[in-house]
Design a protein around this motif. Structure first.
Motif, short mmCIF file in Angstrom:
data_model
loop_
_atom_site.label_atom_id
_atom_site.label_comp_id
_atom_site.label_asym_id
_atom_site.label_seq_id
_atom_site.Cartn_x
_atom_site.Cartn_y
_atom_site.Cartn_z
N LEU A 20 0.83 -1.21 0.00
CA LEU A 20 0.00 0.00 0.00
C LEU A 20 0.86 1.26 0.00
CD1 LEU A 20 -2.81 1.30 0.19
CD2 LEU A 20 -2.61 1.15 2.69
N VAL A 21 1.90 1.27 0.83
CA VAL A 21 2.79 2.42 0.90
C VAL A 21 3.47 2.67 -0.44
CG1 VAL A 21 4.94 3.25 1.93
CG2 VAL A 21 3.19 2.25 3.39
N ASP A 22 3.86 1.60 -1.11
CA ASP A 22 4.51 1.72 -2.41
C ASP A 22 3.55 2.33 -3.43
OD1 ASP A 22 6.75 1.28 -4.16
OD2 ASP A 22 5.66 -0.40 -5.04
N GLU A 23 2.29 1.92 -3.39
CA GLU A 23 1.30 2.43 -4.34
C GLU A 23 0.99 3.90 -4.09
OE1 GLU A 23 -2.09 -0.01 -3.80
OE2 GLU A 23 -1.16 -1.82 -4.67
N ARG A 24 1.05 4.34 -2.83
CA ARG A 24 0.64 5.70 -2.48
C ARG A 24 1.77 6.72 -2.55
NH1 ARG A 24 -4.28 5.45 0.30
NH2 ARG A 24 -5.53 3.90 -0.80
N GLY A 25 3.01 6.28 -2.64
CA GLY A 25 4.11 7.23 -2.70
C GLY A 25 4.83 7.40 -1.38
N GLY A 26 4.70 6.42 -0.48
CA GLY A 26 5.44 6.47 0.78
C GLY A 26 4.59 6.85 1.97
N PHE A 27 3.37 7.30 1.75
CA PHE A 27 2.53 7.74 2.86
C PHE A 27 1.13 7.15 2.72
CE2 PHE A 27 2.72 10.99 -0.47
CZ PHE A 27 1.39 11.08 -0.86
N HIS A 175 14.61 10.10 7.81
CA HIS A 175 14.65 11.45 7.25
C HIS A 175 14.45 11.46 5.73
CE1 HIS A 175 17.19 12.40 11.05
NE2 HIS A 175 15.90 12.50 11.28
N GLN A 176 15.11 10.57 5.00
CA GLN A 176 14.95 10.55 3.55
C GLN A 176 13.53 10.18 3.13
OE1 GLN A 176 18.06 8.08 1.92
NE2 GLN A 176 19.70 9.47 2.53
N PRO A 177 12.93 9.13 3.70
CA PRO A 177 11.53 8.83 3.34
C PRO A 177 10.57 9.96 3.72
CG PRO A 177 12.56 6.92 4.35
CD PRO A 177 13.50 8.06 4.54
N GLN A 178 10.84 10.64 4.83
CA GLN A 178 9.98 11.75 5.22
C GLN A 178 10.08 12.90 4.22
OE1 GLN A 178 9.30 12.62 9.50
NE2 GLN A 178 10.32 14.55 9.07
N PHE A 179 11.28 13.20 3.76
CA PHE A 179 11.48 14.24 2.74
C PHE A 179 10.75 13.85 1.45
CE2 PHE A 179 14.35 15.76 -0.80
CZ PHE A 179 13.97 17.09 -0.73
N ALA A 204 12.14 12.05 -4.66
CA ALA A 204 12.32 13.45 -4.27
C ALA A 204 13.77 13.84 -4.53
CB ALA A 204 11.98 13.66 -2.81
N ALA A 205 13.97 14.78 -5.44
CA ALA A 205 15.32 15.25 -5.78
C ALA A 205 15.64 16.51 -4.99
CB ALA A 205 15.41 15.54 -7.27
N HIS A 206 16.84 16.58 -4.45
CA HIS A 206 17.32 17.81 -3.84
C HIS A 206 17.78 18.77 -4.94
CE1 HIS A 206 17.60 15.26 -0.25
NE2 HIS A 206 17.65 16.37 0.45
N ILE A 207 17.40 20.03 -4.82
CA ILE A 207 17.93 21.05 -5.74
C ILE A 207 19.38 21.34 -5.35
CG2 ILE A 207 17.68 23.41 -6.59
CD1 ILE A 207 14.66 23.13 -5.98
N ASP A 218 13.82 20.44 2.84
CA ASP A 218 12.50 21.05 2.92
C ASP A 218 11.91 21.11 1.51
OD1 ASP A 218 13.99 23.06 1.78
OD2 ASP A 218 13.46 24.60 3.22
N ILE A 219 10.60 21.30 1.42
CA ILE A 219 9.93 21.21 0.12
C ILE A 219 10.48 22.20 -0.90
CG2 ILE A 219 7.70 21.44 -1.05
CD1 ILE A 219 6.38 20.35 1.49
N PRO A 220 10.75 23.48 -0.57
CA PRO A 220 11.29 24.41 -1.58
C PRO A 220 12.68 24.02 -2.09
CG PRO A 220 10.27 25.63 0.22
CD PRO A 220 10.36 24.20 0.66
#
Length: 325
Positions: A20-27, A175-179, A204-207, A218-220
């Motif tokens: 389920l987590v895999d289908e939803r994107g980690g959450f 931390h990485q999965p949360q990001f 999720a890629a870091h800028i 953080d998201i930005p």
């Protein structure tokens, strides 16, 4: 149920939850946890009003919830492992009995990280985790976030080598999965470049790289990208300018006869407008994009990058399809 049956049932829960987590994107949503299905069985993975779930018939705790600002908020404490506080009141009654018993049963449990992005609330399940020590003096238990951490010499007093390893595992498992979850939530589970909406294929890629001091999680400072575009961005084969446009570098632009992924998935993305979150607060920070884009341009000059057009454009907005809380 006896210990063996309970362990087997928890393993089935983890298998279904992982899918389920895999289908939803980690959450997942609270509704997912409240009406969780294991085959034909329904089991609640969260309690209605408490941050701990102790199902009847289970020998020890099944799940614990970590919410920022909560009196039971967990922490990584100096020389010890990840910690989780007892509930208020006597330590030998109520939920504290099964929480403390987890150190004796050694049965795996689920840590649910509470995540809020705008008005949306989701939960990041981290499992299996283990209670490896009961600390009644400090009214807490100590958690191993990975199987490999169960063998530390003293959970409350880590050696310097153990502490470095614990920090690395905590970053990988927590931390990485949360990001990733927060960034994918902000972008509505879509790739910002190609709009692919398959969470299993999104990252999720870091800028600004997390290896740099200002490369904060953080998201930005993040972008929701599919695996192909993430890899291209990380290697500066693709750049994103501060006007939210995609630029394909000369190495890929000059390549030929490598199939549809190159032709349509990469070369065809040159000059496209980035798909942005529906909330401006979650837009990628222009100054971060500009800093990273300069690395892309400088690195691509050696390969003869063409003239870059910096004409301003209106960004594309996309409404989040995440649904109800």
């Amino acid at each position: 149920m006896d210990h063996g049956d309970e362990y087997a049932f928890r393993s089935k829960i983890f298998h279904a939850l992982r899918q389920l987590v895999d289908e939803r994107g980690g959450f997942v949503t609270r509704a997912d946890l409240w009406e969780f299905r294991v085959g034909d069985d329904v089991i609640q993975l969260v309690d209605r009003n408490r941050g701990i779930r102790n199902p009847k018939g289970f020998a020890s705790t099944l799940s614990i919830m970590s919410k920022p600002g909560s009196p039971y908020e967990d922490e990584v404490v100096g020389d010890s492992l990840f910690t989780y506080d007892y509930r208020e009141g006597p330590i030998d009654v109520g939920d504290n009995i099964k929480l403390r018993a987890s150190a004796k049963t050694e049965l795996p449990l689920i840590l649910l990280r509470w995540i809020k992005v705008g008005p949306d609330i989701r939960y990041l399940p981290i499992f299996p985790v283990y209670v490896v020590a009961d600390d009644p003096t400090n009214r807490r238990v100590l958690l191993a976030l990975d199987e490999s951490l169960r063998g530390v010499s003293d959970p409350q007093h880590l050696t310097q080598t153990e502490r470095r390893y614990v920090q690395r595992i905590t970053n990988q498992r927590l931390h990485q999965p949360q990001f990733r979850s927060r960034v994918l939530m902000a972008y509505g589970n879509r790739c910002a470049v190609c709009r692919l909406g398959r969470p299993q294929l999104l990252e999720a890629a870091h800028i600004i790289s997390d290896g740099k001091e200002h490369g904060i999680a953080d998201i930005p400072n993040g972008l929701s990208l599919c695996k192909v575009h993430h890899a291209a961005y990380d290697r500066n084969l693709m750049g994103i300018s501060d006007d939210y446009r995609v630029h394909i570098g000369s190495v890929l632009a000059k390549a030929d006869n490598e199939g549809p992924i190159l032709e349509f998935g990469l070369q065809g993305m040159d000059n496209v407008q980035l798909t942005l979150p529906d909330k401006k607060a979650f837009y990628p920070a222009p100054e971060r994009l500009a800093e990273r884009f300069s690395e892309f341009v400088n690195g691509d000059k050696a390969f003869g990058v063409g003239k870059v057009d910096f004409q301003r454009i209106k960004p594309v907005l996309v409404k989040s399809p995440l649904g109800t809380k």
